[in-house]
Write a protein that holds these residues in place. Structure first.
Motif, mmCIF file in Angstrom:
data_model
loop_
_atom_site.group_PDB
_atom_site.id
_atom_site.type_symbol
_atom_site.label_atom_id
_atom_site.label_comp_id
_atom_site.label_asym_id
_atom_site.label_seq_id
_atom_site.Cartn_x
_atom_site.Cartn_y
_atom_site.Cartn_z
ATOM 1 N N ASN A 145 4.482 -14.819 -37.053
ATOM 2 C CA ASN A 145 3.723 -13.748 -37.236
ATOM 3 C C ASN A 145 3.976 -12.887 -38.407
ATOM 4 O OD1 ASN A 145 5.780 -11.884 -36.715
ATOM 5 N ND2 ASN A 145 5.348 -11.845 -34.599
ATOM 6 N N ASN A 146 3.252 -11.654 -38.616
ATOM 7 C CA ASN A 146 3.347 -10.990 -39.943
ATOM 8 C C ASN A 146 4.526 -10.116 -39.896
ATOM 9 O OD1 ASN A 146 2.527 -8.775 -38.274
ATOM 10 N ND2 ASN A 146 0.750 -8.301 -39.719
ATOM 11 N N SER A 154 9.552 -11.828 -44.908
ATOM 12 C CA SER A 154 9.090 -12.136 -43.594
ATOM 13 C C SER A 154 10.433 -11.924 -42.545
ATOM 14 C CB SER A 154 8.751 -13.505 -43.561
ATOM 15 O OG SER A 154 8.580 -13.831 -42.175
ATOM 16 N N ALA A 155 10.142 -11.519 -41.399
ATOM 17 C CA ALA A 155 11.101 -11.174 -40.634
ATOM 18 C C ALA A 155 11.455 -12.299 -40.036
ATOM 19 C CB ALA A 155 10.727 -10.059 -39.574
ATOM 20 N N TRP A 156 11.272 -13.462 -40.504
ATOM 21 C CA TRP A 156 11.455 -14.739 -39.667
ATOM 22 C C TRP A 156 12.069 -15.764 -40.580
ATOM 23 C CZ3 TRP A 156 10.383 -15.337 -34.662
ATOM 24 C CH2 TRP A 156 9.551 -14.436 -34.029
ATOM 25 N N THR A 157 13.322 -16.253 -40.451
ATOM 26 C CA THR A 157 13.853 -17.184 -41.230
ATOM 27 C C THR A 157 13.805 -18.611 -40.339
ATOM 28 O OG1 THR A 157 15.287 -15.736 -42.356
ATOM 29 C CG2 THR A 157 16.236 -18.046 -42.374
ATOM 30 N N LEU A 158 13.490 -19.572 -41.092
ATOM 31 C CA LEU A 158 13.652 -21.028 -40.409
ATOM 32 C C LEU A 158 14.899 -21.595 -40.214
ATOM 33 C CD1 LEU A 158 11.483 -23.247 -39.679
ATOM 34 C CD2 LEU A 158 12.003 -24.193 -42.057
ATOM 35 N N ASP A 159 15.142 -22.109 -39.043
ATOM 36 C CA ASP A 159 16.392 -22.894 -38.863
ATOM 37 C C ASP A 159 16.012 -24.563 -39.015
ATOM 38 O OD1 ASP A 159 18.300 -24.101 -37.554
ATOM 39 O OD2 ASP A 159 17.503 -24.033 -35.455
ATOM 40 N N PRO A 160 16.239 -25.018 -40.092
ATOM 41 C CA PRO A 160 15.978 -26.171 -40.407
ATOM 42 C C PRO A 160 15.956 -27.404 -39.552
ATOM 43 C CG PRO A 160 17.163 -25.164 -42.303
ATOM 44 C CD PRO A 160 17.278 -24.250 -41.254
#
Ligand code: NOJ
Length: 530
Positions: A145-146, A154-160
């Motif tokens: 989301n935004n 962004s408040a999101w970080t990808l866990d690859p």
């Protein structure tokens, strides 16, 4: 109209609490960081100042990406500050001196170095995965989301490794906890009990308005025209924070606290821009005991704005609730700079107003000296959060510089040969020793005001606005009548010879004219004690 406030049985009602930013208060071991033993050596000072207790910034172990607000162990003490036994001794010494101790509790997020998060990342099937908020990205691979974190990204970080994102409302190294998970709730019940058992009076709860998020992770809406402090990079945090679901949580924490004894205190960092929202944290006197009032903090410094914010706050709070008044903290510009622009008269006005309002006053270390923000050169800045915000309005380091206890190298904060973790401000006689020597100093004014507040304490639980104009604000708070003159002109008030009259300029010795009137000069506050 007179308003009745607070519960006379609550020790924090009309009390003054002192916010010790531990890293900057007093260094006992020459590493340039303040610590618990250093603070212990200064307890007599706090006692003489007249405060009722202290709030310590986080004492728990942390990699210090956010100077302690990234906790890696909720049950320990950061080695920079000492050992658990030092904190026990600190609490015990305070207890013997009659000072209450509040710790800082950070329930919204942990450090990414906390073992829960390490396990959550390394094994997506572990129970700890559900301690955090993981979610799939959108079909195009973008974040769920935004929501925007504290740095504007962004408040999101990808866990690859799993292809999922995790949520962090602050730094990527501060993953948000999943408060829908009852196991997280149980962990924190144990944390509360662990510290209550060690005899802390209570907690200041970090991001108290934000721990629950929208279950469906809906987008935050764009901010309409409103106060800049409460818009978050152009969004209103309707879904990423500010959920009603916090209320049952705080009711359950209050039950835990009250089961120890009703003197345990929960204070929320409730960063909201709405009076009824602020009031809601008190519940029906069954949630938080106190809630920080950022609308007061961010008020303009003038008669109309301050009187309006005070009136609206008091009208909104439930019966028996104590309002909270504070001017500075470790996240914002200090009030001697923000409200007063370093002008001594205005600093004195602000202190006099703060200390003659009904409810609970929090002073930030150095407020009692009129300590201003300190310019910190880029190469000396230490706050990773504000460093990451492009064009940040405020560098928090400026409000966190070491306490000046005296003149000269080390300023009594640390060894003269030691470099403090942040630079000292200018040697402008705003240190403790110089001010103690000077009868008319800001420090002696603060002490006198706290003495006055303590003498009048039993009566202070009522507020009556007499008048607020463009230039002056007059109110009655119990046995104190206050007239604050924000203008460049002279105003007058009536008094009686038998009444004690004090002034923000020089505390005692105000001249009462033969006609019984007292002049209130430009940028002066006069307090009449009935
Ligand atoms: C509020 C704290 O006061 C601030 O210093 C911190 O960066 C954020 N919460 C995140 O914990």
């Amino acid at each position: 109209m007179e308003m009745k406030l607070g519960n006379p049985h609550d020790w924090w009602n009309n009390a003054v609490l002192y916010h010790v930013y531990l890293r900057s208060f007093a260094d006992s071991n020459g590493d340039g960081f303040g610590d618990l033993r250093g603070a212990m050596d200064r307890l007599e000072y706090l006692l003489e100042l007249g405060v009722d207790g202290v709030w310590l910034s986080p004492t728990t172990p942390s990699p210090n990406d956010d100077w302690g607000y990234d906790v890696s162990d909720y049950l320990g003490v950061h080695p920079d500050y000492g050992a658990l036994s030092d904190l026990d001794e600190f609490i015990d010494r305070c207890d013997r001196l009659g000072l209450k101790v509040l710790l800082d509790l950070v329930p919204n997020h942990t450090s990414s170095k906390h073992e829960w998060f390490i396990k959550a990342l390394s094994d997506p099937t572990s129970r700890y995965r559900k301690y955090y908020v993981f979610a799939k990205g959108k079909p195009d691979g973008s974040p769920p989301n935004n929501w925007i974190d504290a740095t504007g990204s962004s408040a999101w970080t990808l866990d690859p490794s799993s292809g999922e994102y995790y949520l962090h409302n602050f730094l990527p190294t501060q993953p948000d906890l999943n408060w829908w998970n009852e196991d997280v709730q149980k962990e924190f019940e144990n944390i509360l009990r662990f510290w209550f058992d060690r005899n802390v009076a209570g907690f200041r709860i970090d991001v108290a308005h934000g721990v629950f998020k929208d279950r469906f992770l809906q987008d935050d809406p764009p901010a309409p025209e409103m106060s800049k402090e409460f818009s978050h990079f152009g969004l209103i945090e309707t879904y990423s924070k500010n959920r009603e679901d916090v209320h049952p949580l705080y009711r359950s924490w209050r039950r835990i606290a009250d089961a120890y004894d009703p003197s345990r205190l929960l204070v929320g960092e409730t960063w909201v821009g709405d009076f009824s929202k602020l009031a809601s944290f008190y519940g029906n006197n069954d949630e938080l005991n106190l809630a920080f009032n950022f609308m007061f903090v961010f008020s303009e410094f003038n008669a109309k704005a301050l009187s309006e914010v005070v009136g609206k706050t008091l009208a909104a709070l439930p019966v028996d609730a104590s309002p909270v008044w504070t001017g500075s903290n470790h996240d914002i510009s200090r009030f001697p700079t923000r409200w007063a622009d370093g002008d001594d008269d205005k600093i004195r006005m602000a202190l006099t107003i703060l200390l003659t309002l009904p409810g609970t006053v929090f002073l930030y270390y150095g407020d009692e000296l009129g300590m201003c923000d300190v310019e910190v050169a880029v190469e000396l800045q230490k706050d990773p959060m504000t460093k990451l915000i492009p064009g940040a309005r405020f560098q928090r380091d400026r409000a966190r510089t070491p306490m000046p206890w005296r003149e000269g190298p080390g300023r009594g904060f640390c060894d003269p040969m030691t470099t403090p973790w942040l630079p000292f401000g200018p040697e402008d006689a705003r240190d403790v020793e110089s001010q103690l020597r000077d009868h008319g100093s800001i420090l002696n004014l603060t002490k006198g005001l706290i003495r006055l507040r303590n003498e009048a304490k039993e009566t202070l639980s009522s507020y009556d606005l007499i008048e607020a104009t463009e230039e002056t604000w007059r109110y009655r708070c119990g046995s104190l009548e206050v007239m604050a003159n924000f203008s460049e002109g002279v105003h007058e008030i009536e008094t009686e010879k038998s009444q004690r009259v004090l002034s923000s300029r020089y505390l005692e010795g105000v001249t009462i004219r033969d006609d019984g009137r007292v002049e209130v000069g430009p940028k002066e506050v006069v307090v009449i004690k009935r």
